[in-house]
Design a protein around this motif. Structure first.
Motif, PDB file in Angstrom:
ATOM      1  N   GLU A  49     -94.635 -10.378  96.459  1.00 51.22           N
ATOM      2  CA  GLU A  49     -95.452 -11.439  95.864  1.00 51.22           C
ATOM      3  C   GLU A  49     -94.635 -12.691  95.617  1.00 51.22           C
ATOM      4  N   SER A  68     -84.845 -12.131 101.050  1.00 51.91           N
ATOM      5  CA  SER A  68     -84.222 -12.870 102.157  1.00 51.91           C
ATOM      6  C   SER A  68     -84.882 -12.649 103.513  1.00 51.91           C
ATOM      7  N   GLY A  69     -86.114 -12.148 103.542  1.00 54.17           N
ATOM      8  CA  GLY A  69     -86.848 -12.136 104.804  1.00 54.17           C
ATOM      9  C   GLY A  69     -87.071 -13.568 105.270  1.00 54.17           C
TER      10      GLY A  69
HETATM   11  S1  FES Z   1     -91.002 -10.588  98.862  1.00 50.82           S
HETATM   12 FE1  FES Z   1     -90.434 -11.837 100.545  1.00 50.82          FE
HETATM   13  S2  FES Z   1     -88.994 -10.647 101.680  1.00 50.82           S
HETATM   14 FE2  FES Z   1     -89.605  -9.379 100.010  1.00 50.82          FE
END
Ligand code: FES
Length: 107
Positions: A49, A68-69
């Motif tokens: 979220e 960090s995605g």
């Molecule tokens: S909430 Fe964005 S990578 Fe986990």
């Protein structure tokens, strides 16, 4: 143009930054500026979220502040784990210095 939504002043979005825009009747948007280009996506990360407008913006990508995605701002593609599901992105136009999108447009 009919169906367009005005989000914010282009000048309010600094280079390499993002701005969260919340409007009645819509999930929050994130407006980004990277290398002089403007991009808009849904603000909520598809992994958790997190608010993507609080992430790091560089090279046409945003890095989620939580895990960090990374996502491509042009296509919405998830680029690095744990981001797997793409974010929704919107076609952007700048009208009289205002960032506009067509929220119902297919992307
Ligand atoms: S909430 Fe964005 S990578 Fe986990």
């Amino acid at each position: 143009m009919e169906g367009e939504l005005a989000l914010c002043k282009a000048a309010d979005v600094e280079e390499g930054c993002a701005l969260r825009v919340a409007l009645d009747g819509h999930a929050p948007f994130a407006v980004y500026r990277s290398d002089g280009e403007y991009y808009v996506s849904e603000d909520t990360c598809t992994h958790g979220e997190a608010s993507l407008s609080e992430g790091v913006v560089e090279d046409g990508q945003v890095e989620c502040p939580w895990h960090s995605g990374r996502f491509c701002l042009k296509t919405g593609s998830a680029l690095t784990f744990p981001a797997i599901v793409p974010i929704r992105v919107y076609p952007v136009s700048i009208k009289d210095g205002t960032v506009c999108i067509r929220p119902e447009a297919d992307t």
